[in-house]
Design a protein around this motif. Structure first.
Motif, mmCIF file in Angstrom:
data_model
loop_
_atom_site.group_PDB
_atom_site.id
_atom_site.type_symbol
_atom_site.label_atom_id
_atom_site.label_comp_id
_atom_site.label_asym_id
_atom_site.label_seq_id
_atom_site.Cartn_x
_atom_site.Cartn_y
_atom_site.Cartn_z
ATOM 1 N N ILE A 2 0.854 -1.186 0.000
ATOM 2 C CA ILE A 2 0.000 0.000 0.000
ATOM 3 C C ILE A 2 0.889 1.234 0.000
ATOM 4 O O ILE A 2 1.870 1.302 0.728
ATOM 5 C CB ILE A 2 -0.936 -0.002 1.226
ATOM 6 C CG1 ILE A 2 -1.963 -1.122 1.075
ATOM 7 C CG2 ILE A 2 -1.617 1.336 1.408
ATOM 8 C CD1 ILE A 2 -2.897 -1.258 2.247
ATOM 9 N N PHE A 3 0.525 2.198 -0.820
ATOM 10 C CA PHE A 3 1.265 3.446 -0.870
ATOM 11 C C PHE A 3 0.769 4.357 0.249
ATOM 12 O O PHE A 3 -0.433 4.519 0.430
ATOM 13 C CB PHE A 3 1.091 4.116 -2.240
ATOM 14 C CG PHE A 3 1.719 3.321 -3.344
ATOM 15 C CD1 PHE A 3 3.067 3.461 -3.638
ATOM 16 C CD2 PHE A 3 0.977 2.400 -4.070
ATOM 17 C CE1 PHE A 3 3.666 2.717 -4.644
ATOM 18 C CE2 PHE A 3 1.566 1.639 -5.071
ATOM 19 C CZ PHE A 3 2.910 1.800 -5.363
ATOM 20 N N THR A 4 1.702 4.935 0.992
ATOM 21 C CA THR A 4 1.327 5.758 2.139
ATOM 22 C C THR A 4 1.309 7.250 1.818
ATOM 23 O O THR A 4 0.739 8.021 2.581
ATOM 24 C CB THR A 4 2.285 5.523 3.329
ATOM 25 O OG1 THR A 4 3.618 5.822 2.912
ATOM 26 C CG2 THR A 4 2.199 4.084 3.809
ATOM 27 N N TYR A 5 1.947 7.648 0.732
ATOM 28 C CA TYR A 5 1.967 9.063 0.366
ATOM 29 C C TYR A 5 2.193 9.163 -1.133
ATOM 30 O O TYR A 5 3.049 8.465 -1.678
ATOM 31 C CB TYR A 5 3.090 9.799 1.103
ATOM 32 C CG TYR A 5 3.085 11.290 0.877
ATOM 33 C CD1 TYR A 5 2.285 12.123 1.650
ATOM 34 C CD2 TYR A 5 3.861 11.865 -0.119
ATOM 35 C CE1 TYR A 5 2.271 13.497 1.448
ATOM 36 C CE2 TYR A 5 3.857 13.234 -0.331
ATOM 37 C CZ TYR A 5 3.062 14.040 0.455
ATOM 38 O OH TYR A 5 3.042 15.396 0.233
ATOM 39 N N VAL A 6 1.428 10.012 -1.776
ATOM 40 C CA VAL A 6 1.587 10.237 -3.213
ATOM 41 C C VAL A 6 1.671 11.740 -3.443
ATOM 42 O O VAL A 6 0.824 12.494 -2.959
ATOM 43 C CB VAL A 6 0.398 9.656 -4.016
ATOM 44 C CG1 VAL A 6 0.519 9.991 -5.497
ATOM 45 C CG2 VAL A 6 0.281 8.167 -3.795
ATOM 46 N N TRP A 7 2.690 12.142 -4.160
ATOM 47 C CA TRP A 7 2.789 13.534 -4.568
ATOM 48 C C TRP A 7 2.795 13.545 -6.086
ATOM 49 O O TRP A 7 3.714 13.063 -6.731
ATOM 50 C CB TRP A 7 4.062 14.197 -4.037
ATOM 51 C CG TRP A 7 4.170 15.604 -4.521
ATOM 52 C CD1 TRP A 7 4.939 16.069 -5.537
ATOM 53 C CD2 TRP A 7 3.438 16.717 -4.042
ATOM 54 N NE1 TRP A 7 4.747 17.408 -5.712
ATOM 55 C CE2 TRP A 7 3.813 17.841 -4.796
ATOM 56 C CE3 TRP A 7 2.482 16.895 -3.044
ATOM 57 C CZ2 TRP A 7 3.283 19.097 -4.589
ATOM 58 C CZ3 TRP A 7 1.959 18.149 -2.833
ATOM 59 C CH2 TRP A 7 2.365 19.231 -3.603
ATOM 60 N N ALA A 8 1.750 14.071 -6.641
ATOM 61 C CA ALA A 8 1.637 14.184 -8.097
ATOM 62 C C ALA A 8 1.435 15.654 -8.409
ATOM 63 O O ALA A 8 0.634 16.323 -7.761
ATOM 64 C CB ALA A 8 0.459 13.369 -8.605
#
Length: 186
Positions: A2-8
């Motif tokens: 599971i990804f805990t942080y996404v910066w797009a």
């Protein structure tokens, strides 16, 4: 996985470590630091500093390299264990990219739409994983013996990019390497 942080939303080309520094230094971005005594695994391109554990540089790292010859030094032993753990991260990206081919070749939408597509893909990925939806992609990329840790975010403290943070993490990395090496020798 599971990804805990996404910066797009970073336009253009920037090195991952530059993006991380920018995000981590701005509290309004909501980056979740690991709690004290915990850390994120990162590759050698990142600074080995408090909260971020990088492998030893100029030392064998890739899992395929260890198939031919086992780890001989404490640094190689550490890098081998680090690479095995980072493999979980790579498999999570493998599932994500297999499920959403648009991430490999983004359609020519306006930039805000492209950013939202990326965030939506990560959100759907996490939803499927979190709610144990029977999914062939996860099953295909998953090793039964691997556990998925539940990463809890820490406070909003800043990363110690200076020598004190680097020294702290280098000492911790050496302690872990020594423990791995001595347990393998026994």
């Amino acid at each position: 996985m599971i990804f805990t942080y996404v910066w797009a939303g970073w336009e253009g080309i920037a090195h991952d470590s530059r993006v991380l520094k920018e995000i981590a230094s701005n509290p309004t971005f909501g980056f979740r630091f690991p709690p004290p005594g915990k850390y994120y695994l990162c590759d050698a391109a990142y600074t080995n500093t408090r909260g971020f554990l990088a492998p030893y540089r100029n030392t064998r790292y890739w899992l395929a390299d260890f198939r031919r010859r086992r780890a001989l030094t404490k640094e190689e032993r550490f890098n081998h264990a680090h690479a095995q753990l980072r493999n979980v991260i790579e498999r999570a990206y493998g599932v994500l990219k297999a499920r959403f081919p648009i991430l490999k070749q983004m359609a020519p939408y306006p930039f805000p739409v492209q950013r939202d597509v990326v965030i939506a893909c990560f959100a759907v990925h996490n939803f499927i994983r979190k709610y144990n939806i029977q999914d062939e992609l996860f099953m295909g990329f998953e090793e039964i013996t691997m556990a998925t840790p539940n990463v809890q975010g820490g406070g909003s403290e800043s990363i110690e990019w200076g020598s004190e943070g680097v020294e702290y993490m280098t000492t911790l990395r050496n302690q872990i390497a020594n423990q791995l090496f001595s347990s393998a020798s026994s």
